[in-house]
Design a protein around this motif. Structure first.
Motif, PDB file in Angstrom:
ATOM      1  N   THR A  75      42.400  37.057  38.047  1.00  0.00           N
ATOM      2  CA  THR A  75      41.176  37.746  37.644  1.00  0.00           C
ATOM      3  C   THR A  75      40.081  36.745  37.314  1.00  0.00           C
ATOM      4  O   THR A  75      38.918  36.929  37.693  1.00  0.00           O
ATOM      5  N   THR A  76      40.446  35.683  36.607  1.00  0.00           N
ATOM      6  CA  THR A  76      39.463  34.665  36.224  1.00  0.00           C
ATOM      7  C   THR A  76      38.860  33.984  37.443  1.00  0.00           C
ATOM      8  O   THR A  76      37.662  33.665  37.463  1.00  0.00           O
ATOM      9  N   ARG A  77      39.675  33.753  38.461  1.00  0.00           N
ATOM     10  CA  ARG A  77      39.152  33.135  39.687  1.00  0.00           C
ATOM     11  C   ARG A  77      38.247  34.089  40.466  1.00  0.00           C
ATOM     12  O   ARG A  77      37.262  33.674  41.078  1.00  0.00           O
ATOM     13  N   ALA A  78      38.579  35.367  40.459  1.00  0.00           N
ATOM     14  CA  ALA A  78      37.818  36.334  41.261  1.00  0.00           C
ATOM     15  C   ALA A  78      36.542  36.781  40.574  1.00  0.00           C
ATOM     16  O   ALA A  78      35.571  37.150  41.252  1.00  0.00           O
ATOM     17  N   LEU A  79      36.517  36.763  39.239  1.00  0.00           N
ATOM     18  CA  LEU A  79      35.381  37.325  38.512  1.00  0.00           C
ATOM     19  C   LEU A  79      34.053  36.649  38.856  1.00  0.00           C
ATOM     20  O   LEU A  79      33.047  37.361  39.059  1.00  0.00           O
ATOM     21  N   PRO A  80      33.953  35.307  38.921  1.00  0.00           N
ATOM     22  CA  PRO A  80      32.651  34.714  39.281  1.00  0.00           C
ATOM     23  C   PRO A  80      32.141  35.172  40.641  1.00  0.00           C
ATOM     24  O   PRO A  80      30.937  35.398  40.812  1.00  0.00           O
ATOM     25  N   TRP A  81      33.032  35.311  41.623  1.00  0.00           N
ATOM     26  CA  TRP A  81      32.613  35.781  42.939  1.00  0.00           C
ATOM     27  C   TRP A  81      32.129  37.225  42.868  1.00  0.00           C
ATOM     28  O   TRP A  81      31.135  37.585  43.518  1.00  0.00           O
ATOM     29  N   ALA A  82      32.845  38.035  42.088  1.00  0.00           N
ATOM     30  CA  ALA A  82      32.433  39.437  41.944  1.00  0.00           C
ATOM     31  C   ALA A  82      31.065  39.539  41.284  1.00  0.00           C
ATOM     32  O   ALA A  82      30.190  40.300  41.737  1.00  0.00           O
ATOM     33  N   LEU A  83      30.862  38.759  40.217  1.00  0.00           N
ATOM     34  CA  LEU A  83      29.573  38.808  39.522  1.00  0.00           C
ATOM     35  C   LEU A  83      28.448  38.257  40.393  1.00  0.00           C
ATOM     36  O   LEU A  83      27.318  38.772  40.353  1.00  0.00           O
ATOM     37  N   ALA A  84      28.740  37.221  41.175  1.00  0.00           N
ATOM     38  CA  ALA A  84      27.713  36.683  42.071  1.00  0.00           C
ATOM     39  C   ALA A  84      27.303  37.721  43.105  1.00  0.00           C
ATOM     40  O   ALA A  84      26.104  37.908  43.389  1.00  0.00           O
ATOM     41  N   PHE A  85      28.279  38.412  43.672  1.00  0.00           N
ATOM     42  CA  PHE A  85      27.954  39.465  44.651  1.00  0.00           C
ATOM     43  C   PHE A  85      27.133  40.577  44.001  1.00  0.00           C
ATOM     44  O   PHE A  85      26.127  41.039  44.550  1.00  0.00           O
ATOM     45  N   ILE A  86      27.570  41.019  42.808  1.00  0.00           N
ATOM     46  CA  ILE A  86      26.859  42.098  42.121  1.00  0.00           C
ATOM     47  C   ILE A  86      25.432  41.678  41.805  1.00  0.00           C
ATOM     48  O   ILE A  86      24.469  42.432  42.035  1.00  0.00           O
ATOM     49  N   GLY A  87      25.272  40.462  41.267  1.00  0.00           N
ATOM     50  CA  GLY A  87      23.939  40.002  40.895  1.00  0.00           C
ATOM     51  C   GLY A  87      23.010  39.877  42.081  1.00  0.00           C
ATOM     52  O   GLY A  87      21.872  40.365  42.058  1.00  0.00           O
ATOM     53  N   LEU A  88      23.472  39.222  43.164  1.00  0.00           N
ATOM     54  CA  LEU A  88      22.616  39.031  44.334  1.00  0.00           C
ATOM     55  C   LEU A  88      22.285  40.359  45.011  1.00  0.00           C
ATOM     56  O   LEU A  88      21.139  40.584  45.434  1.00  0.00           O
ATOM     57  N   SER A  89      23.267  41.251  45.120  1.00  0.00           N
ATOM     58  CA  SER A  89      23.017  42.548  45.753  1.00  0.00           C
ATOM     59  C   SER A  89      22.036  43.376  44.937  1.00  0.00           C
ATOM     60  O   SER A  89      21.158  44.050  45.498  1.00  0.00           O
ATOM     61  N   THR A  90      22.164  43.305  43.632  1.00  0.00           N
ATOM     62  CA  THR A  90      21.239  44.051  42.784  1.00  0.00           C
ATOM     63  C   THR A  90      19.831  43.482  42.882  1.00  0.00           C
ATOM     64  O   THR A  90      18.845  44.230  42.871  1.00  0.00           O
TER      65      THR A  90
END
Length: 732
Positions: A525-540
């Motif tokens: 989860t810790t490894r995946a979370l930065p990628w998830a947040l980066a996708f969410i932030g850029l898409s938003t």
């Protein structure tokens, strides 16, 4: 497009409503079947070492676990019988002998043949008034074995004896059964409260019933979509519960904004239903669509997590939110077109308020808007400081695992581990162990030396061989304490750091529900979370740029959203890991935080915290494009949306907090209360102080590279919130 939807909704209103009614009937009949096809697995990443260890061992040796699938503890409630009494033996043996061979592969008790005296001692309590039996279940995977456990749970109970059955991985079964019960309870409690609040908001029965009806249609539609998804992917009971409640809250929020704007437009156009509906769709519909897409973007972040259950949450939530948008943008316009001025029917006789009357609430929002824009720097500093203080407990985060400790105190999933820990030998048949998969033709002397090295590690218990052949060895090592204790997590790291024994091609460390699973799940989860947040932030950022044609507004929105989420997560750590809410809510303090659950809250909440800012900034944008005065636009936007967004936030809080406060498992309590924190922080501190103060300081740069409207140009109206007093009074 939105004007076109308004025109179609008006022209095809009866056909659309007929189709919606047919869908509701079919949804109730077919969608209800989703409860029988929900998944109970998917909690581990297939890439994790612990998962690969289990797959390797069971694929090679079959399901012959060193640690039983379930444990039954028998005791005499009178305290007179002991394991040495024949009556005790007959009762236990009869219960175990009645278990169906189709569900139970084997069972072992104190009286089983072939046990040594040392082994037999592990099956009896210290006072000899209680005994345990270990049970190995049949099933190709954990889901089938948990289903088998559910079927034999009652049969294993001995007549005349007090029986508790759980142990192994059965805490998942108990957590999911509670989730099903909690879903029904939360809906029964939240729906009447929502209706009452809507009556207070609209002061009319028809207007209040429309958003609630939309929410019920959304719940039924959610069942259909979730059942359809079960044909292509596994959907967890937890995913269904959270997705449905999220869908209910969003549907009611969208209905509130749409109905409020429609009533305002009816008053403005002297009852012209067609014009009012088109204007509502061009404003409220536009913002609801972009708002829903921000929620979908947040849920897409769950697809970055490797656990199958995360993808189940993501797909289920996305499907439900998309259905909310379909219902709000297609079905609701048809309802409003049919009702027309009757949307104001059945007005409550009290309290009466004159149209356009300025209320105490309106004056409060006007004062706050004026004060924030007059002294933006102190207000912004104070708001940011409050968010940082709330986020501070994140620094003490201790990673953990959702297991039996998240169950209610009286649940058997909690009772059995406590009895095993207090009354039975720790190295007995129900003791906790790590599994070691030693691959390759290992020399026995080298293997013995390796196991001695494992035993010498701090925190390790007895290590030994469970099963072995020429190509693979199944070894075990005992440990004490909980699966997510720091010492046990470090033990896993140290075992993995050891060199394999001579002849081995590798060693995998696993064990169902143990420290290896806890460590691997948190790391994944810790490894995946930065990628998830980066996708969410850029898409938003892209979505908000398309919505507002601005650079700084999206950047500010995403930055504030992440800070708001950090504050919410800090409160979760303080409330649950550190026990700040334990006295209020009466749950046992675990002392750790499931990082996966925290990631789930962050990704779901991101869309919710961006949601209300969409409505506020849309109104400010409308005023700025009309006047070119940034300060006036902020005051007008905050004053015009203050009451309505507060009410929408309150309705969402009712849905989420009901789940949190009525749930009986700590997992669902954490999810419900954590999402409630996110909505409350955003609908109050962020939306009322941080956002308007930051926009005041940025001035006209907020809207770069767009420009204010020139005299004679038509304003680009997007925002659905009514003007002051628009949602009040029988006539809206």
């Amino acid at each position: 497009m939105f004007s076109w939807l308004g025109r179609v909704g008006y022209a095809r209103r009866r056909a659309l409503l007929a189709g919606a009614a047919l869908f509701v009937v079919l949804a109730g009949v077919w969608g209800g079947g989703v409860f029988g096809v929900l998944s109970t697995g998917g909690l581990e990443s297939p890439e994790a070492e612990s998962y690969r260890a289990t797959e390797l061992l069971e694929g090679h040796f079959g399901h012959r676990p060193a640690q039983a699938d379930a444990v039954a503890v028998y005791s005499d409630p009178t305290g007179r019988l002991s394991v040495d009494d024949p009556a005790f033996e007959r009762a236990v043996t009869a219960a175990l002998g009645s278990l169906p061979a189709a569900k139970v592969a084997s069972w072992t008790s104190y009286w089983s043949a072939g046990l040594t005296e040392e082994q037999r001692a592990g099956y009896v309590s210290k006072d000899r008034h209680a005994t345990l039996a270990t049970i190995v279940l049949r099933g190709a995977d954990s889901e089938e074995r948990l289903a088998a456990y559910g079927e034999i749970e009652r049969q294993v109970r001995a007549q005349g004896l007090e029986t508790h059955v759980a142990g192994g991985s059965t805490s998942v079964f108990h957590l999911q059964r509670l989730a099903t019960e909690n879903l029904a309870t939360a809906n029964m409690i939240s729906l009447p409260i929502l209706l009452l609040l809507l009556l207070v908001v609209f002061r009319g029965v028809v207007a209040a019933a429309v958003p609630l009806a939309l929410g019920i249609v959304a719940v039924l539609g959610s069942l259909v979509l979730l059942r359809a998804l079960t044909y292509v992917t596994d959907i967890s009971i937890f995913a269904m519960e959270i997705s449905m409640l999220l869908g209910l809250g969003l549907a009611i929020d969208y209905g509130l904004f749409m109905v409020s704007r429609f009533r305002e437009e009816l008053a403005r156009t002297a009852g012209d239903v067609r014009r009012s509906l088109v204007a509502t769709m061009n404003t409220a519909g536009h913002t609801v669509a972009f708002s829903g897409l921000t929620v979908v973007i947040g849920l897409c972040g769950l697809l970055f997590f490797p656990q199958p259950i995360s993808r189940a949450f993501g797909f289920g939530g996305i499907a439900v939110v998309l259905f909310d948008l379909l219902a709000a943008l297609v079905v609701l316009p048809a309802v409003l077109a049919v009702l027309g001025p009757r949307i104001n029917a059945l007005s409550l006789p009290w309290p009466r308020r004159r149209a356009r009357a300025v209320t105490r609430e309106d004056r409060a929002w006007r004062w706050l808007a004026t004060s924030v824009t007059r002294r933006p720097l102190p207000w912004l500093t104070g708001g940011l400081l409050a968010l940082l203080i709330a986020a501070a407990p994140l620094l003490s985060l201790q990673q953990g695992l959702t297991n039996h400790r998240y169950l209610p105190a009286g649940n058997e999933g909690q009772v059995v581990p406590a009895m095993l820990r207090e009354d039975f030998p720790q190295n007995g048949p129900a003791g906790t162990r790590l599994d070691l998969a030693v691959a390759g033709p290992v020399d026995r002397a080298a293997l013995d030396g390796y196991l001695r090295s494992v035993e010498a590690l701090e925190g390790a218990g007895t290590a030994g061989v469970h099963l072995a052949d020429a190509g693979l060895t199944w070894a075990t090592v005992a440990y004490r304490g909980e699966a997510d204790d720091a010492a046990n997590l470090e033990l896993v790291r140290r075992i993995r750091a050891l060199d394999p024994p001579a002849g081995a091609t590798g060693v995998l460390v696993g064990g169902p529900g143990g420290p290896a699973v806890s460590l691997d799940n948190s790391d994944a989860t810790t490894r995946a979370l930065p990628w998830a947040l980066a996708f969410i932030g850029l898409s938003t950022l892209v979505l908000l740029f398309l919505a507002f044609r601005s650079v700084l507004v999206p950047l500010k929105a995403v930055a504030v959203a992440f800070l708001s989420l950090a504050a919410s997560c800090g409160l979760i750590v303080w409330g649950f890991q550190e026990g700040g809410l334990a006295g209020l809510m009466g749950f046992p303090v675990v002392g750790t935080t499931d990082v996966w659950a925290l990631g789930l809250i962050v990704t779901i909440a991101f869309g919710l915290v961006t949601d209300y800012e969409m409505f506020l900034v849309s109104r400010i944008s409308e005023e700025y494009l009309a006047t070119g005065d940034n300060r006036h636009a902020i005051i007008a936007g905050l004053r015009g949306t203050g009451s309505l967004i507060t009410r929408a936030g309150l309705l969402m809080v009712v849905v989420l907090a009901t789940m949190g406060f009525t749930a009986t498992s700590l997992f669902l309590i954490t999810i419900g209360v954590g999402l409630t924190f996110a909505v409350v922080i955003d609908a109050t501190l962020v939306r009322a102080i941080v956002v308007p103060a930051a926009m005041r300081l940025l001035g006209g740069a907020n809207w770069w590279p767009s420009r204010p409207r020139r005299p004679g140009e038509r304003a680009d109206v997007r925002e659905p919130a009514p003007r002051t007093g628009a949602a009040s009074g029988p006539a809206g």
